[in-house]
Design a protein around this motif. Structure first.
Motif, PDB file in Angstrom:
ATOM      1  N   TRP A  58      -3.983 107.029  26.368  1.00 47.29           N
ATOM      2  CA  TRP A  58      -3.854 105.765  27.090  1.00 47.29           C
ATOM      3  C   TRP A  58      -4.500 104.604  26.352  1.00 47.29           C
ATOM      4  N   SER A  59      -5.397 104.882  25.425  1.00 52.19           N
ATOM      5  CA  SER A  59      -6.040 103.794  24.685  1.00 52.19           C
ATOM      6  C   SER A  59      -5.041 103.031  23.821  1.00 52.19           C
ATOM      7  N   LYS A  60      -3.888 103.626  23.563  1.00 58.65           N
ATOM      8  CA  LYS A  60      -2.856 102.982  22.748  1.00 58.65           C
ATOM      9  C   LYS A  60      -1.843 102.214  23.590  1.00 58.65           C
ATOM     10  N   VAL A  61      -1.986 102.247  24.900  1.00 60.31           N
ATOM     11  CA  VAL A  61      -1.045 101.570  25.792  1.00 60.31           C
ATOM     12  C   VAL A  61      -1.674 100.267  26.269  1.00 60.31           C
ATOM     13  N   GLU A  62      -1.124  99.165  25.793  1.00 63.27           N
ATOM     14  CA  GLU A  62      -1.651  97.850  26.153  1.00 63.27           C
ATOM     15  C   GLU A  62      -1.507  97.618  27.651  1.00 63.27           C
ATOM     16  N   GLY A  63      -2.541  97.072  28.257  1.00 63.87           N
ATOM     17  CA  GLY A  63      -2.504  96.783  29.685  1.00 63.87           C
ATOM     18  C   GLY A  63      -2.884  97.963  30.560  1.00 63.87           C
ATOM     19  N   HIS A  64      -3.226  99.099  29.938  1.00 59.02           N
ATOM     20  CA  HIS A  64      -3.620 100.270  30.724  1.00 59.02           C
ATOM     21  C   HIS A  64      -5.065 100.652  30.416  1.00 59.02           C
ATOM     22  N   GLU A  65      -5.896  99.621  30.303  1.00 59.23           N
ATOM     23  CA  GLU A  65      -7.307  99.891  30.057  1.00 59.23           C
ATOM     24  C   GLU A  65      -7.928 100.427  31.341  1.00 59.23           C
ATOM     25  N   GLY A  66      -8.810 101.318  31.186  1.00 61.21           N
ATOM     26  CA  GLY A  66      -9.528 101.893  32.314  1.00 61.21           C
ATOM     27  C   GLY A  66     -10.734 102.634  31.779  1.00 61.21           C
ATOM     28  N   VAL A  67     -11.501 103.206  32.675  1.00 64.72           N
ATOM     29  CA  VAL A  67     -12.680 103.945  32.251  1.00 64.72           C
ATOM     30  C   VAL A  67     -12.676 105.329  32.884  1.00 64.72           C
ATOM     31  N   THR A  68     -13.268 106.245  32.151  1.00 60.49           N
ATOM     32  CA  THR A  68     -13.447 107.607  32.643  1.00 60.49           C
ATOM     33  C   THR A  68     -14.935 107.896  32.621  1.00 60.49           C
ATOM     34  N   ALA A  69     -15.414 108.526  33.670  1.00 60.92           N
ATOM     35  CA  ALA A  69     -16.828 108.876  33.753  1.00 60.92           C
ATOM     36  C   ALA A  69     -16.971 110.353  34.092  1.00 60.92           C
ATOM     37  N   MET A  70     -18.000 110.950  33.534  1.00 61.60           N
ATOM     38  CA  MET A  70     -18.389 112.315  33.883  1.00 61.60           C
ATOM     39  C   MET A  70     -19.655 112.173  34.714  1.00 61.60           C
ATOM     40  N   ILE A  71     -19.612 112.690  35.911  1.00 68.22           N
ATOM     41  CA  ILE A  71     -20.741 112.539  36.821  1.00 68.22           C
ATOM     42  C   ILE A  71     -21.334 113.913  37.115  1.00 68.22           C
ATOM     43  N   ASP A  72     -22.612 114.075  36.792  1.00 67.08           N
ATOM     44  CA  ASP A  72     -23.339 115.298  37.128  1.00 67.08           C
ATOM     45  C   ASP A  72     -23.868 115.115  38.539  1.00 67.08           C
TER      46      ASP A  72
END
Length: 166
Positions: A58-72
């Motif tokens: 998804w980092s290569k798709v313009e306009g589809h920025e987002g974040v992923t988090a790992m939560i302990d």
């Protein structure tokens, strides 16, 4: 469920690439197309094959920025159901992509996706941390994916090592 070597071989192939045409797949495991289709259907009905997916960068798709988090997450297990009940409550949130029971300092590892860091922070503070069984959380934001589910992202063919010869 005990599987045959042929069924295990089929699963290993599908796990690598589930888009292999049925005739090629059959040849790879020495079965006819019909036998291969029946084996896949059996494995799907048994819930061994759960879903067919694609890995997207998804980092290569313009306009589809987002974040992923790992939560302990550290939780208090409930008598009779252990961690299962709180895990079910957590994985029902739309932001949650994965939940794992872990060994070590934390009990659950939760993968969350959001449009921004603030959205993930709001999820943690307003939804996750407010659950009765949750004692504490530690959030780690993923900055870059190098490898996911066995797929290497942005792999270059350039070998930067120095050639050594006798």
């Amino acid at each position: 469920m005990k599987l045959s070597n042929q069924e295990i071989e089929l699963l290993e192939i599908l796990e690598t690439d589930s888009r292999i045409p049925m005739d090629h797949l059959g040849k790879m495991i020495n079965l006819s197309i019909q036998e291969t289709e029946e084996m896949i259907k059996k494995l799907e009905n048994s819930k061994i094959i759960v879903r067919h997916t694609s890995v997207i960068d998804w980092s290569k798709v313009e306009g589809h920025e987002g974040v992923t988090a790992m939560i302990d997450v550290k939780v208090t297990p409930k008598r009779g159901v252990g961690f299962d009940e709180v895990a079910q409550r957590i994985y029902r949130f739309k932001e949650v992509k994965s939940v794992y029971l872990m060994s070590g300092a934390f009990d659950l590892s939760v993968i969350v996706e959001g449009k921004s860091m603030n959205e993930v922070a709001r999820f943690v503070s307003e939804k996750l941390s407010t659950l009765d069984s949750v004692i504490s959380t530690t959030t780690h934001f993923i900055l870059k994916k190098y490898k996911h589910d066995g797929t290497i992202f942005e792999q270059t063919d350039d070998d930067k090592r120095m050639l050594v010869s006798p």
